[in-house]
Design a protein around this motif. Sequence first.
Motif, PDB file in Angstrom:
ATOM      1  N   GLY A  38      13.465 -69.697 -15.150  1.00  0.00           N
ATOM      2  CA  GLY A  38      13.456 -69.852 -13.701  1.00  0.00           C
ATOM      3  C   GLY A  38      13.460 -71.307 -13.284  1.00  0.00           C
ATOM      4  O   GLY A  38      14.225 -71.710 -12.393  1.00  0.00           O
ATOM      5  N   LEU A  39      12.603 -72.126 -13.923  1.00  0.00           N
ATOM      6  CA  LEU A  39      12.569 -73.545 -13.571  1.00  0.00           C
ATOM      7  C   LEU A  39      13.876 -74.236 -13.918  1.00  0.00           C
ATOM      8  O   LEU A  39      14.385 -75.056 -13.135  1.00  0.00           O
ATOM      9  N   ALA A  40      14.432 -73.904 -15.108  1.00  0.00           N
ATOM     10  CA  ALA A  40      15.702 -74.517 -15.488  1.00  0.00           C
ATOM     11  C   ALA A  40      16.816 -74.104 -14.531  1.00  0.00           C
ATOM     12  O   ALA A  40      17.614 -74.938 -14.074  1.00  0.00           O
ATOM     13  N   GLY A  41      16.892 -72.804 -14.202  1.00  0.00           N
ATOM     14  CA  GLY A  41      17.924 -72.342 -13.286  1.00  0.00           C
ATOM     15  C   GLY A  41      17.768 -72.916 -11.902  1.00  0.00           C
ATOM     16  O   GLY A  41      18.753 -73.305 -11.240  1.00  0.00           O
ATOM     17  N   LEU A  42      16.514 -72.981 -11.430  1.00  0.00           N
ATOM     18  CA  LEU A  42      16.281 -73.548 -10.104  1.00  0.00           C
ATOM     19  C   LEU A  42      16.663 -75.024 -10.063  1.00  0.00           C
ATOM     20  O   LEU A  42      17.235 -75.509  -9.077  1.00  0.00           O
ATOM     21  N   THR A  43      16.366 -75.735 -11.142  1.00  0.00           N
ATOM     22  CA  THR A  43      16.747 -77.150 -11.207  1.00  0.00           C
ATOM     23  C   THR A  43      18.258 -77.315 -11.137  1.00  0.00           C
ATOM     24  O   THR A  43      18.778 -78.180 -10.420  1.00  0.00           O
ATOM     25  N   ILE A  44      18.955 -76.463 -11.895  1.00  0.00           N
ATOM     26  CA  ILE A  44      20.427 -76.529 -11.879  1.00  0.00           C
ATOM     27  C   ILE A  44      20.969 -76.171 -10.505  1.00  0.00           C
ATOM     28  O   ILE A  44      21.882 -76.834  -9.973  1.00  0.00           O
ATOM     29  N   ALA A  45      20.418 -75.108  -9.894  1.00  0.00           N
ATOM     30  CA  ALA A  45      20.894 -74.694  -8.576  1.00  0.00           C
ATOM     31  C   ALA A  45      20.656 -75.780  -7.534  1.00  0.00           C
ATOM     32  O   ALA A  45      21.533 -76.065  -6.698  1.00  0.00           O
ATOM     33  N   ILE A  48      23.159 -78.591  -8.083  1.00  0.00           N
ATOM     34  CA  ILE A  48      24.474 -78.228  -7.543  1.00  0.00           C
ATOM     35  C   ILE A  48      24.471 -78.314  -6.023  1.00  0.00           C
ATOM     36  O   ILE A  48      25.427 -78.806  -5.399  1.00  0.00           O
ATOM     37  N   ASP A  49      23.388 -77.834  -5.404  1.00  0.00           N
ATOM     38  CA  ASP A  49      23.295 -77.898  -3.944  1.00  0.00           C
ATOM     39  C   ASP A  49      23.306 -79.348  -3.464  1.00  0.00           C
ATOM     40  O   ASP A  49      23.947 -79.677  -2.445  1.00  0.00           O
ATOM     41  N   ALA A  54      26.287 -83.718  -0.934  1.00  0.00           N
ATOM     42  CA  ALA A  54      26.855 -85.065  -1.040  1.00  0.00           C
ATOM     43  C   ALA A  54      28.370 -85.025  -0.839  1.00  0.00           C
ATOM     44  O   ALA A  54      28.953 -85.944  -0.219  1.00  0.00           O
ATOM     45  N   ASP A  55      29.019 -83.959  -1.349  1.00  0.00           N
ATOM     46  CA  ASP A  55      30.464 -83.812  -1.122  1.00  0.00           C
ATOM     47  C   ASP A  55      30.762 -83.652   0.370  1.00  0.00           C
ATOM     48  O   ASP A  55      31.760 -84.197   0.882  1.00  0.00           O
ATOM     49  N   VAL A  56      29.920 -82.886   1.084  1.00  0.00           N
ATOM     50  CA  VAL A  56      30.107 -82.729   2.518  1.00  0.00           C
ATOM     51  C   VAL A  56      30.015 -84.087   3.220  1.00  0.00           C
ATOM     52  O   VAL A  56      30.830 -84.414   4.112  1.00  0.00           O
TER      53      VAL A  56
END
Length: 473
Positions: A38-45, A48-49, A54-56
């Motif tokens: 969960g922590l690893a996935g949340l960090t990745i998410a 990405i967000d 930053a792209d916006v």
Amino acid sequence: MSRPERPGPRRWAARLVPRTVQSQVAAGVAGLVMLVVGLAGLTIALRIDHRDRADVDRQLTARAAKVQQDAGKLLADGETHTADDYGGLLAGSQSLVRLIAGGRVVAARGDQPPAAIPVPTRDGFSTIDVDGEPWRSLVRPLADGSGARLQVLQSLEPVEERLADGQRIVVAVAVAASLAAAGGVWAITGVVLAPLRRLRSGALRIRPTDLEQRLPVATRPQEVADLSATLNRMLERLRASMLATRRFTADAGHELRTPLTSLGIDLETLLRNPDLPAARRQEILAAMTAEHHRMTSLLDGLQTLARGDAEALPAREGIDLTELLAAAVDRARRKHPTVRYDHATTPPVGVDGWRAGLTLAVDNLLDNAALHGRADGTVEVRITTTETEVRIAVADDGPGIPADEYESMKRRFTRGRQPRSDGSGLGLALVDQQAHLHGGSLRLGPAASGGLEATLVLPTLPPRPHRQPGRKS
């Protein structure tokens, strides 16, 4: 009628905790995997967000620079339009460009939301809420010096949807990983704990009446193998202790029956004959005293044998056998003043053992030689050593015993065919037991003087390493 007590928070917590080791390990690993994934996935998410946002911002910056080049067209038009007739820049992008002058919007191009967008009060990037939907805004002043400002907006709804999708994926992956880990750990733990279950089943089959029952021997894993070996050694010690207790009870009952009967007869004789002559009374009292000493000696010997059988032994220590033997010879000379003990002093010899046990063994050898040798004879005491063992040889000048009785003399209550004393028959048995408890042996053989030579053989301590001067250990 009193109400039943409701379980408190601690009791509820105790009920929620799995009871078996297998369940606890599986639940613990499942929770740990869920936390890590969960922590690893949340960090990745979140990463990405952050990149999407930053792209916006980069897109807004590029779009503002592009629109500033055509700002004159917006001013010349002077009206607000939602149709995309502005060079295809904002087509289908959920974007909006507004020109602000005098505190009001003078021109707009792009996807105009249903709700009104407030006029910005400051320049730069900001995130605003438009009808419950987040929008990213960039405000810059026009470079022509007119004082008008350009606002470029982009809806963040796609970014928010991607973040929500990522979070849902993280939750699903974390739950699936934790369930898979729990199932795998449950299966593996079941295999690992199988030897423990066999040990438990074996322990349930053990009965107090079956002293030979042992637990199954495990070979893997090493911890369970060590546990099974330790428990079996414990059962062996318990067996030895129970057998020693039974033997002590049986031996005491058997050997004390005769002297107690004799004491009872003597007491009854004294009670029934108050006018018994003084000489006869003194004779009976002397016999009773002798029986009392014999019973006391018998009980002491049986108690020592029982402790040895049960291995109820103190911690080992290094003992100077030469000093111990010299002290024992001095005691024997005082106890048997008519007997000559021929003993020469030797260099110190170290053994590892129990001082009380070795003292008992040596005292019994010296007493046995004095009792079975000539009343005014000589007992030869020699101590010799080799690289691995030390021998204490005690020889008397009595009649000796036949060679075929050597082994039987080590048994308890054995006094030979023609006993020369009123001993209990435990002396050599005690010496033999102490010899074996110390890793040695008792050897019987003919003496040069014609009597019996008893040799106590013990392993010696390894020599201490020589420490060179000035070198620290």
